[in-house]
Design an enzyme around this catalytic site. Sequence first.
Site, short mmCIF file in Angstrom:
data_model
loop_
_atom_site.label_atom_id
_atom_site.label_comp_id
_atom_site.label_asym_id
_atom_site.label_seq_id
_atom_site.Cartn_x
_atom_site.Cartn_y
_atom_site.Cartn_z
N HIS A 4 7.89 -22.37 21.11
CA HIS A 4 7.96 -21.77 22.44
C HIS A 4 6.57 -21.65 23.05
O HIS A 4 5.56 -21.56 22.34
CB HIS A 4 8.63 -20.40 22.40
CG HIS A 4 8.06 -19.48 21.37
ND1 HIS A 4 8.45 -19.50 20.05
CD2 HIS A 4 7.12 -18.50 21.45
CE1 HIS A 4 7.79 -18.60 19.37
NE2 HIS A 4 6.97 -17.97 20.19
N CYS A 8 15.34 5.02 16.17
CA CYS A 8 14.31 5.42 15.22
C CYS A 8 13.03 5.69 15.98
O CYS A 8 12.92 5.32 17.15
CB CYS A 8 14.10 4.34 14.15
SG CYS A 8 13.43 2.78 14.78
#
Length: 640
Positions: free
Chosen positions: A67, A179
């Site tokens: 990419h 979290c």
Amino acid sequence: MRIVDLLNRKSIQLNAAPKSKSEAIDMLVDLQVKSGNISDREEYKKGIIAREEHGSTAVGEGIAIPHAKNKGVKAASLAAMTVPNGVDYEALDDEPSNLFFMIAAPEGGGDVHLDVLSKLMTILMDEDFRARLLAAKDQDSFLKIIDDMETEKYPDKPQESTAANGSDNRIRVLAVTACPTGIAHTYMAAEALEKAGKKLGVSIKVETNGSGGAKNILTKEEIEHCDGIIIAADKNVEMGRFDGKKVIITKVSDGIKIPEELIKRIEAGNAPVYHHTGANTEDSSQEAESFGRKIYKHLMNGVSNMLPFTVAGGIFIALAFLIDTIAGAPQDGNFGTHTAAASFFKTIGGFAFNFMVPVLAGYIGKSIADRPGFLVGLVGGYLATTGSTFASVAGDVPSGFLGALFAGFAGGFLMLGIEKLCDNMPKALNGIKPVLIYPLAGLGIVAVIMCAVNPFMGMINTGLSDLLNSMGGSSKILLGCILGGMMSIDMGGPFNKAAYVFGTAAIASGNYDIMAAVMIGGMVPPIAIALSTTFFKNKWSADERKSGVVNYIMGLSFITEGAIPYAASDPLRVIPSCMIGAATAGGLSMAFGCTLMAPHGGIFVFAVVGNWAMYLVSLAAGSIIGMLMLALLKKKKADA
């Protein structure tokens, strides 16, 4: 944006046969050009090659996702290629790659490529899905396979609830995972719950409160008609919407370790009814939760919101020192500002870093008392960093990190008390309570409290800093071993976060060697496990070996949580092995005098590590020792 929106028939090639990595890149770049979204082929290819030079984008299991994001791209697009016989793309597992997706993103096009990359990585973990792609007969069937999988995994519309007419198509269980860092546990718990729901035949939808904000948000209708909700979180989430529903509130690690048990409890009706009281965590469904657990969640809520300021500010300041070092500037009291570029980075980083302590206190206060607690916590935290403001009444001693922790908790519980006292006020005054009475009373009281507390907290803070500075070599090595070991005890839990918070507090006090020991201790467990799955294959199951390669990436990125599934399956052998390896790395880091001013980033911030060469040696030594301990303690697997 959907994956299939970025693909078209022209940018897909099936049954290709490149002879080398460079030939595969050329073929994929040509496919991107055919799609019509590349304005400058050579510029785009240059970006692809530059990315590969940082490390191969072949992630193992036959998958490669090259990419680039640069000015040679007109619009975001994808190219895909299957290579049945495979080609050497320098994958981490040393296996040939046979399934390629190349991402192109325009330079000013935001982070669309990261979103697509995340989706691709998730669905490509399905072995059956990969097999179907490789067996596709033509471009149309290839696109349909992806479309069907993406629709299943990422539906455009939330699943409709039809509880009113008694249909079984409604979503029976809802969940929210969160979290403190929003990087690993959040998504691991979501994936575990979704898999458990599929296994049990129970429809489930999971909202993730990650670092990029809430995703897959639960709707009012879904909440109204579900059987119950699972909150697997180590920080607070928006709870008012669940008033009157059956709710299980537990740790995010339980969402990873016991997802089936949680879903079965909801289905059996074995969950308390939640009654919202206005504060984020004071509710009837948490009667079994200890006071210490609640304090931990409040602290983690503050740490979660503090992290972006800490990480970004710390890295900018570290870059300033790096620039002055390269320029040969004298290491005096103005180090980091001798060159214009260094001065810029240090100034901007300093602004962000100075917000760290007030933000920590503000969000602790908000976690305890909702929005009224934010003001008093934020201001209390700011007062903790500016002792000179109260020199005439409280002495010129800022109380720093410890004072901010106190301000957050004191401010939050103070606001709960003020709200309780105001309950008996006339109802006509309800409208001005949150905008006038609460802020005025809270601000005045917290200012007085911090005036009284600042000198005492300041003395403790200064004493701790002096103690750390006065430590000799052997004492610091021992401290490094302890901190490194703590990072591996629970891998993201209270011990891990306590060590991390201690490291960030040390940075704020100018002690950079402690953070170096903390980060290296958190990097060792995933890397040690990855090494063990590579070199001692007979100690791990086939599934564990397949996932092992991912732990190289997670460990090098300082994401300790990658070790959790392995530790959960064999804690008595895995955790001690990782602790010994991490403690070794932490101790060596201290012994070699390594320093770190950036409180996150893993290998990507090694350029700003003091004595980075020996830091790499410490990391390698700790990881290898952890690997050898695993080889010694673990038993051979029957299916190895």
